[in-house]
Design a protein around this motif. Structure first.
Motif, PDB file in Angstrom:
ATOM      1  N   ALA A 130       9.100   1.086 -11.562  1.00 50.92           N
ATOM      2  CA  ALA A 130       8.226   2.183 -11.135  1.00 50.92           C
ATOM      3  C   ALA A 130       8.500   2.565  -9.687  1.00 50.92           C
ATOM      4  CB  ALA A 130       6.757   1.801 -11.320  1.00 50.92           C
ATOM      5  N   MET A 131       8.822   1.579  -8.859  1.00 50.45           N
ATOM      6  CA  MET A 131       9.137   1.871  -7.461  1.00 50.45           C
ATOM      7  C   MET A 131      10.506   2.567  -7.340  1.00 50.45           C
ATOM      8  SD  MET A 131       6.608   0.987  -5.485  1.00 50.45           S
ATOM      9  CE  MET A 131       5.705   1.872  -6.754  1.00 50.45           C
ATOM     10  N   VAL A 132      11.443   2.227  -8.227  1.00 46.40           N
ATOM     11  CA  VAL A 132      12.731   2.918  -8.268  1.00 46.40           C
ATOM     12  C   VAL A 132      12.495   4.387  -8.618  1.00 46.40           C
ATOM     13  CG1 VAL A 132      14.887   3.153  -9.568  1.00 46.40           C
ATOM     14  CG2 VAL A 132      14.165   0.903  -8.753  1.00 46.40           C
ATOM     15  N   LEU A 133      11.684   4.628  -9.655  1.00 46.63           N
ATOM     16  CA  LEU A 133      11.367   6.007 -10.038  1.00 46.63           C
ATOM     17  C   LEU A 133      10.658   6.744  -8.907  1.00 46.63           C
ATOM     18  CD1 LEU A 133      10.148   5.582 -13.731  1.00 46.63           C
ATOM     19  CD2 LEU A 133      12.312   6.553 -12.933  1.00 46.63           C
ATOM     20  N   SER A 134       9.731   6.062  -8.262  1.00 50.08           N
ATOM     21  CA  SER A 134       8.990   6.665  -7.162  1.00 50.08           C
ATOM     22  C   SER A 134       9.918   7.052  -6.020  1.00 50.08           C
ATOM     23  CB  SER A 134       7.911   5.692  -6.660  1.00 50.08           C
ATOM     24  OG  SER A 134       7.202   6.248  -5.576  1.00 50.08           O
ATOM     25  N   GLY A 135      10.817   6.158  -5.657  1.00 47.98           N
ATOM     26  CA  GLY A 135      11.760   6.455  -4.579  1.00 47.98           C
ATOM     27  C   GLY A 135      12.668   7.621  -4.924  1.00 47.98           C
ATOM     28  N   PHE A 169       0.218   7.261  -8.199  1.00 46.20           N
ATOM     29  CA  PHE A 169       0.405   6.897  -9.608  1.00 46.20           C
ATOM     30  C   PHE A 169       1.407   5.748  -9.754  1.00 46.20           C
ATOM     31  CE2 PHE A 169       3.147   7.459 -13.355  1.00 46.20           C
ATOM     32  CZ  PHE A 169       2.231   7.160 -14.359  1.00 46.20           C
ATOM     33  N   TYR A 170       2.538   5.849  -9.068  1.00 46.85           N
ATOM     34  CA  TYR A 170       3.557   4.804  -9.188  1.00 46.85           C
ATOM     35  C   TYR A 170       3.078   3.472  -8.608  1.00 46.85           C
ATOM     36  CZ  TYR A 170       7.048   8.139 -10.829  1.00 46.85           C
ATOM     37  OH  TYR A 170       7.755   9.058 -11.565  1.00 46.85           O
ATOM     38  N   PHE A 171       2.327   3.518  -7.517  1.00 44.80           N
ATOM     39  CA  PHE A 171       1.775   2.272  -6.976  1.00 44.80           C
ATOM     40  C   PHE A 171       0.797   1.651  -7.966  1.00 44.80           C
ATOM     41  CE2 PHE A 171       3.024   3.914  -2.678  1.00 44.80           C
ATOM     42  CZ  PHE A 171       3.873   2.867  -2.363  1.00 44.80           C
TER      43      PHE A 171
END
Length: 192
Positions: A130-135, A169-171
């Protein structure tokens, strides 16, 4: 439980707390932006300066909790760029909202890439997809912001708020993913 499992759960405890806090602050920022700040320009200005300042502080605290800034170079770079952005947003406020959005765009690209790199480095910690997608999404949004800033469209805080909402949302997804993962891990360890 094994020492390795204890270490994973301890790491997850910090990350869950960190991600839930990042979610809460971002969600509150978004709600305030849409509900109040869009009609009160001085509040919007304060919030726009505070957003990268909060990101700098959050990256600093997270890096300190996980070995320090020297050990976490991507967070060190994210901290530095967020501090610079805080100052740049304050300066851009004196020019135009388009200038502010351009600064946010450059920051979103760089901080997104640093967040993506941090997530890859932390991949074994779990919930980092999710953090990869967020970045990655942050970097793409930044390009969109820069393009929008060059246009004739009227810009205000509500142009930045959806970006913050996606971050929130991603967090939240990462925090919940780690919570569920830990809940599953505990019974499995108890059986051993």
């Amino acid at each position: 439980m094994t020492n390795q499992t204890d270490q994973v759960l301890s790491s997850h405890t910090w990350l869950k707390s960190y991600y839930f806090t990042r979610f809460a602050v971002s969600a509150a920022w978004v709600l305030l932006a849409f509900a109040v700040a869009r009609t009160i320009p001085p509040l919007a200005a304060i919030m726009l300066v505070a957003y990268p300042a909060w990101d700098a502080l959050a990256n600093f605290i997270d890096a300190q909790r996980t070995g320090g800034l020297n050990r976490n170079k991507t967070q060190l770079l994210n901290f530095i760029i967020s501090v610079i952005t805080t100052v740049a947003v304050a300066v851009a406020m004196g020019k135009s909202m388009n200038a502010v959005l351009a600064v946010f765009g450059v920051w979103a690209v760089l901080s997104g890439l640093f967040q993506l790199a941090t997530a890859i480095r932390r991949w074994k910690s779990g919930a980092q997809w999710a953090m990869v997608l967020s970045g990655a999404q942050s970097a793409l949004a930044g390009i969109f912001f820069v393009k929008m800033a060059g246009g004739a469209e009227t810009i205000d805080i509500t142009n930045v708020a959806p970006y913050a909402a996606f971050g929130a949302f991603y967090f939240l997804v990462s925090a919940v993913w780690l919570t569920v993962s830990d809940a599953r891990r505990r019974p499995a360890q108890a059986v051993r």
